[in-house]
Write a protein that holds these residues in place. Structure first.
Motif, PDB file in Angstrom:
ATOM      1  N   PRO A  30       0.805  -1.236   0.000  1.00  0.00           N
ATOM      2  CA  PRO A  30       0.000   0.000   0.000  1.00  0.00           C
ATOM      3  C   PRO A  30       0.830   1.273   0.000  1.00  0.00           C
ATOM      4  CG  PRO A  30      -0.960  -1.603   1.511  1.00  0.00           C
ATOM      5  CD  PRO A  30       0.344  -2.187   1.050  1.00  0.00           C
ATOM      6  N   MET A  31       2.126   1.190   0.358  1.00  0.00           N
ATOM      7  CA  MET A  31       2.981   2.377   0.309  1.00  0.00           C
ATOM      8  C   MET A  31       3.237   2.835  -1.126  1.00  0.00           C
ATOM      9  SD  MET A  31       5.954   1.831   3.174  1.00  0.00           S
ATOM     10  CE  MET A  31       6.740   3.337   2.564  1.00  0.00           C
ATOM     11  N   ILE A  32       3.112   1.904  -2.065  1.00  0.00           N
ATOM     12  CA  ILE A  32       3.410   2.222  -3.466  1.00  0.00           C
ATOM     13  C   ILE A  32       2.176   2.861  -4.088  1.00  0.00           C
ATOM     14  CG2 ILE A  32       4.156   1.302  -5.684  1.00  0.00           C
ATOM     15  CD1 ILE A  32       5.386  -1.053  -4.218  1.00  0.00           C
ATOM     16  N   LYS A  33       2.275   4.110  -4.430  1.00  0.00           N
ATOM     17  CA  LYS A  33       1.160   4.846  -5.038  1.00  0.00           C
ATOM     18  C   LYS A  33       1.540   5.252  -6.457  1.00  0.00           C
ATOM     19  CE  LYS A  33      -0.394   6.638  -0.576  1.00  0.00           C
ATOM     20  NZ  LYS A  33       0.622   5.898   0.204  1.00  0.00           N
ATOM     21  N   PRO A  34       0.583   5.294  -7.358  1.00  0.00           N
ATOM     22  CA  PRO A  34       0.891   5.616  -8.761  1.00  0.00           C
ATOM     23  C   PRO A  34       1.637   6.937  -8.930  1.00  0.00           C
ATOM     24  CG  PRO A  34      -1.356   4.810  -8.565  1.00  0.00           C
ATOM     25  CD  PRO A  34      -0.852   4.993  -7.168  1.00  0.00           C
ATOM     26  N   LEU A  35       1.288   7.929  -8.124  1.00  0.00           N
ATOM     27  CA  LEU A  35       1.914   9.253  -8.249  1.00  0.00           C
ATOM     28  C   LEU A  35       2.724   9.606  -7.009  1.00  0.00           C
ATOM     29  CD1 LEU A  35      -1.095  11.214  -9.813  1.00  0.00           C
ATOM     30  CD2 LEU A  35       0.831  10.149 -10.994  1.00  0.00           C
ATOM     31  N   GLY A  36       3.185   8.585  -6.292  1.00  0.00           N
ATOM     32  CA  GLY A  36       3.923   8.847  -5.060  1.00  0.00           C
ATOM     33  C   GLY A  36       5.209   9.633  -5.291  1.00  0.00           C
ATOM     34  N   ILE A  37       6.002   9.203  -6.254  1.00  0.00           N
ATOM     35  CA  ILE A  37       7.262   9.899  -6.532  1.00  0.00           C
ATOM     36  C   ILE A  37       6.988  11.272  -7.152  1.00  0.00           C
ATOM     37  CG2 ILE A  37       9.360   9.823  -7.933  1.00  0.00           C
ATOM     38  CD1 ILE A  37       9.493   6.856  -7.492  1.00  0.00           C
ATOM     39  N   SER A  38       5.928  11.376  -7.955  1.00  0.00           N
ATOM     40  CA  SER A  38       5.577  12.680  -8.539  1.00  0.00           C
ATOM     41  C   SER A  38       5.168  13.671  -7.453  1.00  0.00           C
ATOM     42  CB  SER A  38       4.437  12.508  -9.546  1.00  0.00           C
ATOM     43  OG  SER A  38       4.847  11.692 -10.628  1.00  0.00           O
ATOM     44  N   ASP A  39       4.394  13.195  -6.481  1.00  0.00           N
ATOM     45  CA  ASP A  39       3.998  14.076  -5.379  1.00  0.00           C
ATOM     46  C   ASP A  39       5.219  14.532  -4.582  1.00  0.00           C
ATOM     47  OD1 ASP A  39       1.372  13.763  -6.131  1.00  0.00           O
ATOM     48  OD2 ASP A  39       0.964  12.159  -4.676  1.00  0.00           O
ATOM     49  N   LEU A  40       6.159  13.609  -4.369  1.00  0.00           N
ATOM     50  CA  LEU A  40       7.383  13.963  -3.638  1.00  0.00           C
ATOM     51  C   LEU A  40       8.201  14.985  -4.418  1.00  0.00           C
ATOM     52  CD1 LEU A  40       9.465  13.557  -1.378  1.00  0.00           C
ATOM     53  CD2 LEU A  40      10.348  11.589  -2.666  1.00  0.00           C
TER      54      LEU A  40
END
Length: 242
Positions: free
Chosen positions: A155-165
């Motif tokens: 669940p930590m892996i989100k489609p836009l997780g790195i983009s949000d960061l």
């Protein structure tokens, strides 16, 4: 040979012999310096001691040691670059005896940072909240792994997780002056790289037959190391914002 039959023939034979002797002598005189030089050059080359010196045992040993030293230096440089690229540990400058820990070219002390933007506007506050939320998520994941090495962290892996960061850290970069932004951009790169590596190992391994396998020790160690480094970089970045 037929002997000359008359006195005239004898004179002509002697004259011819003398002319041939003189001509041969002149040719020999012209050729002799070249022959002498050629022979002297060959003698100098063949007798030069430095061309035929057999390497001593000491010389061979020094050459071997030099080759090993160069090889070890190259291998150590490759190993250091691999360790840095793989995120094996927090990126820090080298420490020299008597000088203490030296800062790298892009390391900036957060206490010396100069904020030129508005850290109190909504975009800046939202960016700080995003970085803090991702940091808390990494801390929670570490706690889960300490309780259960096979905990589900997908669940930590989100489609836009790195983009949000990236978007949040870009906002923080824009708050700094040029010299201070070099420090925040360094931490931004490290956080994105570590998060990417972490998300590569978070899913449980799957066999060739599609069966989910338990998380191995090496994979677990990589995940924990990436999470710890990410938390360190995130805390350092938040120190730049008042």
């Amino acid at each position: 040979l037929d002997r000359p039959k008359t006195v005239e023939e004898a004179k002509r034979c002697r004259a011819g012999a003398m002319a041939y002797s003189i001509t041969s002598g002149r040719r020999a005189g012209r050729a002799s310096p070249l022959v002498v030089l050629l022979v002297a050059a060959m003698a100098a080359v063949l007798t030069a001691p430095w061309l035929f010196v057999t390497p001593t045992a000491e010389g061979r040993e020094e050459a071997t040691v030099g080759a090993w030293s160069r090889r070890n230096l190259l291998l150590s440089g490759v190993a250091a670059g691999t360790a840095a690229a793989s995120g094996a540990g927090p990126a820090s400058a080298a420490s020299f005896p008597g000088l203490g820990e030296q800062k790298g070219p892009f390391e900036v002390d957060p206490k010396e940072a100069v904020v030129v933007g508005d850290a109190a506007d909504k975009a800046s506050i939202d960016a700080k909240k995003t970085v803090q939320a991702l940091q808390d998520e990494a801390v929670a994941a570490l706690d889960s792994l300490q309780k259960d090495a096979q905990a589900d962290l997908v669940p930590m892996i989100k489609p836009l997780g790195i983009s949000d960061l990236r978007r949040a850290t870009n906002t923080i970069n824009n708050l700094m002056d040029d010299s201070s932004a070099a420090g925040t951009q360094r931490l931004q790169r490290l956080m994105i790289q570590t998060k990417y590596q972490m998300e590569e190992d978070l899913p449980m391994p799957i066999s060739k037959k599609g069966v989910v396998q338990p998380r191995g020790e090496k994979r677990l160690a990589r995940i924990e190391e990436a999470l710890k480094n990410y938390v360190i970089y995130s805390k350092q970045l938040l120190e730049f914002i008042p």
